[in-house]
Design a protein around this motif. Structure first.
Motif, PDB file in Angstrom:
ATOM      1  N   GLY C 159       0.825  -1.207   0.000  1.00  0.00           N
ATOM      2  CA  GLY C 159       0.000   0.000   0.000  1.00  0.00           C
ATOM      3  C   GLY C 159       0.853   1.249   0.000  1.00  0.00           C
ATOM      4  O   GLY C 159       1.771   1.373  -0.801  1.00  0.00           O
ATOM      5  N   HIS C 160       0.546   2.169   0.921  1.00  0.00           N
ATOM      6  CA  HIS C 160       1.185   3.488   0.906  1.00  0.00           C
ATOM      7  C   HIS C 160       2.108   3.710   2.088  1.00  0.00           C
ATOM      8  O   HIS C 160       1.777   3.345   3.208  1.00  0.00           O
ATOM      9  CB  HIS C 160       0.114   4.580   0.915  1.00  0.00           C
ATOM     10  N   TRP C 161       3.240   4.343   1.808  1.00  0.00           N
ATOM     11  CA  TRP C 161       4.069   4.811   2.923  1.00  0.00           C
ATOM     12  C   TRP C 161       3.486   6.117   3.451  1.00  0.00           C
ATOM     13  O   TRP C 161       3.633   6.436   4.616  1.00  0.00           O
ATOM     14  CB  TRP C 161       5.530   5.015   2.492  1.00  0.00           C
ATOM     15  N   ASP C 162       2.819   6.853   2.545  1.00  0.00           N
ATOM     16  CA  ASP C 162       2.260   8.160   2.905  1.00  0.00           C
ATOM     17  C   ASP C 162       0.778   7.982   3.179  1.00  0.00           C
ATOM     18  O   ASP C 162      -0.029   7.884   2.242  1.00  0.00           O
ATOM     19  CB  ASP C 162       2.497   9.140   1.745  1.00  0.00           C
TER      20      ASP C 162
END
Lengths: 429, 311, 207
Positions: C159-162
C-alpha cells in the motif's frame, strides 16, 4: 609577415589541398598494396561497427560488470601514443636539438593520427553515438568542469587542433616556398608541450578519480600513464623514422634516432619501476583492495584470464629494456627494432587488458565476471587502427613531400630558405 | 589537378589516365563503405527526428513534455503492442526518501529481484533487475566471500543475505562523471537518468561503487501482456537501446505515496521505506533506534540506503 | 598579428553559454520540475489495516467443492458444541488437526489456547481473547518483534508509505509464521542473475 599578406590564400589554399590530395594518392605498388589492405580492414571494422549499432552492444563481450573493454583500452593507449610524440618536440624546441628539429613534424603528425584513432575509439564505445550533440557546449549540456570526461573531450580535441594547426601551417608555408613565421607556430608548439602532458594526465584522472575502483584509484596512475606514453611514442617514432629513411627523400639525421633511444632508455626503466611499485603495494599490503591486482598477476578464486596477458607484457618490457641497454644487442638494428616492437606491444597490453579490465574484475560487489574481447570488438578495433594508419600514411606522405620541397606551389620561390631537407631534395633531383 | 604537372614529367594522357583511375578507386571505395555501414539503416529506423532533437528533460516546457510523453506512449504501442500511460511524476515538497534493510530477517529469496524485474519493465531475455542479492558468510562482512549466483533452498545455515541496489547516495559518484548531465539527483534524493539524453558512454557504470547501474546492451524485449502499463518518464518506461538505467526507488509509485515494488514483494518485512523528514515515519524510527550501517562508508558517498541487524 | 585574444574568445563563449542556460531556466520549466503544493497535506490519514488470515477463524477440511474451492470449517462448528480433552502433545491430535507439526519452544497447548474454549486463546494473565487477537498473545513473549512491528520495522506490508494519500495493509504474525512452528520455512529462491547476455551459459561467480 609582409610577404604573407601579399599571397592570395583564397586561391592558393584550395590549390594546396588539391595538390595534397593528388600526392597523397600517388605512390609505388607497395604503397597501393598497403593502402588497399588498410582500406579492406577499415571496411571490415566499419561493417562490424554498423552491426553493433544496429543490434546493440551485446555483440561485444562487455557486460554490466566489465562495462569498458578493448575499445577504451585502445583509447587509453592511443592517447598515450599521441602524448608520446611530445618527446620529439621537447628536445627540438626546449633544448634546441637541431637534428630533432628537422624531424619533429613526424611526432606532430603522429599525434594527429593517434588522436583521430583515440576519438574514434570513444565513438565506437558509445551506446548512442547519434546523440553526440548533447556534448556540444551551448546546444547540449556539456558537464564541464565537473565531469573528467568533459575535460578529456576538451584536451583531446584541443590537442588535435593544436597539432593540426602547427603541422598544417608548416606544411602550407613550405608548399608556398616560404619561411614559416615563428609567431604563427612557436607559441602553439610551446602550448602543445604542456598540452601533451595534460591529455594523458586527464585521461589518467578519468580512472584515478573513481573511488569505487581501488585498482585505478591510485595517485601513481597519471605518472605511470605518462611514463608508458613516453615509451610507446619514441619506440613507434624510431621505427617510423627508419621506414621514412627507406621510402622517402626526407633526410632523417641519426642524431634524432639516437636522442629518442636515449629517452627510451630512461622511460622504459621508469615505467618498469612504477609497475614494480604497484606490484609491491598490492602484494605487501594485501586485503580487499589488492583483489584486482591478485586477479591480474596471479589469478583469483580459480580465475586467471588476465595472467598470461600481464606476464607477456612485463616480459616484453623487461626484454626490451635489456636490449636497449646492452650495446652488443642494440647495435644490430634488427634486434633493436624487435625490442621496440616488443615494448610497444608490451605497453599496449599493460594499458589495455592489464589496466582497464582489472579495474572491473572483481566487480564492485567483488564478483568475478571474466572478459575477453568478442570477434566484433577485434574487428572494430582493427578497423580503427587501419583507418588511423591510413591517415598517418597520407599525412606523412604530404607532410614530408612539402618538407623536402617535392610538393611546391608553382609560384613558390625556390630560394626562399634552405634547410637540410631542402638541400637533400635538391640533391635527389 | 593543377599541380600535378609541376612534379611529374608525365604526359597529359598519363595524367588523365591516373585521374580516371583515382576517380574509379574513390568511387569503388565509397561504394564499399556505403555497403559496409548499411546496417546503420536498421538503427536509424529505430529512432526519429523528434527523438533526436528532443531537449534535455530539465529544459522541456510543460507543453513540450506533454508532446514527448504522448510520442513515447505511441511508440510503445507501435513497438511493443501495448497501451501504456507514461507520466511525469514530480518530487513532493517536504519529502526525502530513505530505505533501510534488516539483514537479520532477509532470507535471500530474491522476491524483490523478481518484483523489480516486473515492475520496471526489464528486458526478459537478460532477466535484468536493479537488485542483486549476495549470499554472505556469517561472521564476515567481506563481499569477497559473498556470491550472487546461489541456487539452493534459502535461508541456508551459516549464511546471511545482502541485497544491493542503488544506494541513492547523497554524494553520488555516478552523476558527477556524466559528460552530458544525463543523470542527476532529484530534490527528494532519487538519482535519475534521462534515457533520451544519455549517450551510453557508461562512465557512470564505472564510477558506481555498488554495481547499481545497468546498460541496455540490446533493445529490451518484454511481451505485450507482461508490460507494466503504469509508467513514468524517469523510471520504468521501456528504455531505448544503448542507454544506462538504474533503480529509482520506483518513483512512479513512491512519489504518489505508494511503497516501492521490492518492499511490497518482501515476504519477511526486511525492508523499511519512507520519508526521513517525517519524524513519525518507520524509516526515522529505524534510523534512530537500530544500529544501522551503510555500504562502503569509507568512500564518502553517503548512501540513503541503510542496513541493520536485529541482534 | 591581429587574432582574437584567447581571453576575449573565452569570455564570449562564457557569455553565450550563460545566456543559453538562463533561457533554459525559464519559469515554465522551473515550475514543471517541482510538484504543485500538496493539497492533501492536512487531509485525514488513511487507515493501516492488519491482514486477517482466514485460518485464525477456520480450518481447511482438505476437501474441495464442485467449483474447486477449499471447503473450510469454522472453529466454533466443532468447539462450541463439543468438549474435547486437552491433548498432551500435538502428535496425538486427530481429526482435522492430524499431522500437526509442533516446534515452538517448550510451550504446551494450554500456553496459548484457552482450555475452556478451544476456539479462543488465553493470555498469560488468564484473560480469554478471540483468535483474531492473536498478535496480542504473540507479543507477550516476542517483545522486540512486537516493538519493531509497531514501528513498521518488522513484517511485510503493501500500500502506501504516505498515509495522507492512501492506506496500508500489514501482515499479521501468522501470515508469515505458523504459530505451531514459527520458524520461517526454507524455500527455493527466484532464479539467480544471468550476467553474460552474450554467452550461452552465463555464470558470474567466484570459482
Amino acid at each position: 609577415m609582409s610577404r604573407d599578406n601579399k599571397t592570395a590564400h583564397h586561391l592558393t589554399y584550395p590549390r594546396f589541398l588539391l595538390s595534397a590530395f593528388w600526392r597523397a594518392s600517388e605512390g609505388s605498388w607497395v604503397f597501393y598494396t598497403w593502402m588497399t589492405a588498410l582500406t579492406a580492414i577499415a571496411l571490415v571494422g566499419a561493417h562490424a561497427w554498423a552491426l553493433q549499432l544496429a543490434n546493440g552492444m551485446a555483440v561485444t563481450a562487455m557486460t554490466d560488470h566489465v562495462s569498458w573493454g578493448l575499445y577504451i583500452a585502445n583509447f587509453t593507449f592511443l592517447v598515450g601514443l599521441a602524448a608520446g610524440g611530445v618527446m620529439m618536440v621537447v628536445p627540438a624546441y626546449l633544448y634546441d636539438d637541431h637534428d630533432m628539429h628537422d624531424v619533429v613534424i613526424i611526432g606532430e603528425l603522429l599525434a594527429v593520427a593517434a588522436l583521430v584513432m583515440a576519438l574514434l575509439f570513444v565513438v565506437v564505445d558509445l551506446g548512442r553515438p547519434d546523440r553526440f550533440w548533447h556534448m556540444l557546449p551551448g546546444i547540449g549540456r556539456f558537464h564541464w568542469p565537473i565531469s573528467m570526461l568533459s575535460w578529456d573531450v576538451i584536451v583531446l580535441n584541443g590537442y588535435l587542433l593544436l597539432n593540426l594547426h602547427v603541422c598544417g601551417y608548416l606544411i602550407y608555408t613550405r608548399y608556398l616556398g616560404k619561411k614559416p613565421d615563428p609567431r604563427w607556430y612557436r607559441p602553439f608548439v610551446f602550448l602543445s608541450i604542456a598540452w601533451a602532458f595534460s591529455i594523458h594526465t586527464v585521461t589518467a584522472f578519468l580512472y584515478a578519480g573513481l573511488g569505487g575502483r581501488p585498482f585505478w584509484n591510485s595517485a601513481l596512475l597519471a605518472p605511470r600513464f605518462l611514463a608508458s606514453a613516453f615509451v610507446t611514442g619514441p619506440a613507434f617514432i624510431v621505427l617510423v623514422l627508419q621506414i621514412v629513411r627507406r621510402t622517402t627523400r626526407f633526410t632523417v639525421p641519426e642524431g634524432a634516432i639516437q636522442r629518442l633511444l636515449s629517452i627510451l632508455r630512461v622511460t622504459v626503466l621508469v615505467n618498469l619501476f612504477m609497475v614494480a611499485s604497484e606490484i609491491f603495494t598490492i602484494f605487501y599490503s594485501g586485503g580487499a583492495h589488492a583483489a584486482a591486482g591478485r586477479y591480474l598477476f596471479l589469478g583469483l578464486h580459480g580465475h586467471a584470464e588476465l595472467v598470461p596477458w600481464i606476464w607477456t607484457a612485463i616480459s616484453f618490457n623487461v626484454l626490451a629494456a635489456i636490449v636497449i641497454h646492452t650495446p652488443a644487442l642494440y647495435r644490430d638494428r634488427r634486434v633493436l627494432n624487435a625490442a621496440l616492437i616488443l615494448t610497444f606491444v608490451g605497453v599496449w597490453i599493460e594499458k589495455g587488458m592489464g589496466l582497464i579490465v582489472p579495474g572491473f574484475v572483481p566487480s564492485t560487489l567483488h564478483e568475478i565476471v571474466p572478459y575477453a574481447p568478442s570477434k566484433a570488438e577485434w574487428q572494430v578495433c582493427a578497423g580503427v587502427w587501419a583507418f588511423g594508419l591510413m591517415i598517418f600514411t597520407v599525412i606523412m606522405k604530404v607532410g614530408l613531400q612539402a618538407m623536402t620541397g617535392e610538393m611546391r606551389a608553382p609560384s613558390a620561390e625556390s630560394d626562399a630558405h634552405t634547410i637540410n631537407n631542402d638541400d637533400h631534395a635538391e640533391e635527389a633531383r | 589537378m593543377a599541380d600535378a604537372k609541376d612534379s611529374t614529367s608525365a604526359t597529359d594522357t598519363t595524367v588523365k589516365r591516373r585521374v580516371a583511375l583515382k576517380v574509379l578507386a574513390t568511387t569503388l571505395g565509397a561504394g564499399a563503405f556505403a555497403k559496409a555501414i548499411a546496417p546503420i539503416q536498421q538503427f536509424t529506423a529505430s529512432t526519429n527526428a523528434q527523438e533526436w532533437l528532443q531537449k534535455h528533460y530539465r529544459e522541456l516546457s510543460s507543453r513540450e513534455l506533454r508532446e514527448v510523453l504522448a510520442r513515447l506512449e505511441a511508440e510503445t504501442k507501435q513497438k511493443y503492442g501495448r497501451e501504456v500511460t507514461i507520466e511525469d511524476v514530480r518530487p513532493q515538497a517536504g519529502v526525502q526518501f530513505a530505505y533501510a534493510l534488516n539483514l537479520s530477517v532477509c532470507i535471500g529469496c530474491r522476491r524483490c529481484v523478481e518484483a523489480c524485474h516486473q515492475e520496471n519493465n526489464h528486458d526478459r531475455a537478460s532477466h535484468n533487475s536493479y537488485i542483486r542479492v549476495l549470499e554472505m558468510e556469517q561472521g564476515s562482512m567481506d563481499m569477497e566471500r559473498g556470491r550472487a549466483d546461489y541456487d539452493h533452498p534459502v535461508r541456508d545455515e551459516g549464511k546471511f543475505y545482502l541485497p544491493v541496489q542503488c544506494q541513492q547516495c547523497e554524494n553520488p559518484p555516478c552523476t558527477k562523471v556524466c559528460p552530458v548531465e544525463a543523470t542527476w539527483k532529484e530534490p527528494d534524493g532519487i538519482v535519475v537518468v534521462d534515457y533520451n539524453w544519455c549517450i551510453g558512454c557508461r562512465y557512470c557504470e564505472a564510477a558506481c561503487p555498488y554495481h547499481a547501474r545497468r546498460f541496455n546492451w540490446r533493445k529490451p524485449e518484454v511481451p505485450a501482456h507482461e508490460i507494466n502499463p503504469k509508467q513514468s518518464y524517469l523510471s520504468n518506461r521501456i528504455r531505448p537501446q544503448g542507454v544506462v538505467e538504474k533503480c529509482t526507488f520506483c518513483l512512479h509509485k513512491t512519489r504518489k505515496g505508494e511503497l516501492p515494488a521490492c518492499l511490497e514483494a518482501c515476504p519477511t518485512g526486511a525492508r523499511v521505506f519512507g520519508n526521513v523528514l517525517d519524524p513519525n515515519s518507520s524509516i526515522r524510527w529505524v534510523l534512530e533506534n537500530k544500529r544501522v550501517y551503510v555500504l562502503k562508508e569509507e568512500l564518502g558517498t553517503r548512501p540513503r540506503f541503510f542496513y541493520f541487524f536485529d541482534k | 598579428m591581429n587574432a582574437h585574444s584567447p581571453p576575449r574568445a573565452l569570455h564570449a563563449a562564457l557569455t553565450l553559454w550563460l545566456a543559453a542556460t538562463a533561457q533554459c531556466a525559464n519559469r515554465d520549466v522551473q515550475e514543471r520540475l517541482y510538484a504543485p503544493a500538496d493539497a492533501s497535506r492536512d487531509a485525514a490519514l488513511f487507515a493501516v489495516s492488519i491482514h486477517q488470515p482466514r485460518w485464525l477463524e477456520a480450518i481447511s477440511t482438505g476437501h474441495t467443492d464442485a467449483l474447486g474451492r477449499v471447503v473450510e470449517v469454522r472453529c466454533e462448528t466443532c468447539h462450541s458444541t463439543q468438549q474435547f480433552a486437552l491433548p498432551t502433545s500435538a502428535t496425538t491430535l486427530g481429526g482435522p488437526h492430524a499431522g500437526m507439526r509442533f516446534e515452538h519452544g517448550s510451550n504446551q497447548c494450554a500456553s496459548c489456547h484457552d482450555p475452556a474454549r478451544f476456539d479462543r486463546l488465553r493470555m498469560a494473565t488468564g484473560e480469554s481473547i478471540p483468535m483474531t487477537d492473536a498478535m496480542r498473545l504473540c507479543a507477550q513473549c516476542h517483545g522486540p518483534q512486537a516493538r519493531d512491528y509497531e514501528h513498521g520495522a518488522h513484517g511485510g506490508m503493501s500500500g502506501h508509505w504516505d498515509l495522507r494519500r492512501g492506506g496500508r495493509t500489514r501482515n499479521h504474525c501468522v501470515d508469515c509464521h505458523d504459530s505451531h512452528a514459527p520458524r520461517f520455512p526454507q524455500f527455493s529462491p527466484a532464479p539467480p542473475p544471468r550476467d553474460l547476455p552474450t554467452h550461452p551459459h552465463p555464470r558470474g561467480s567466484h570459482g
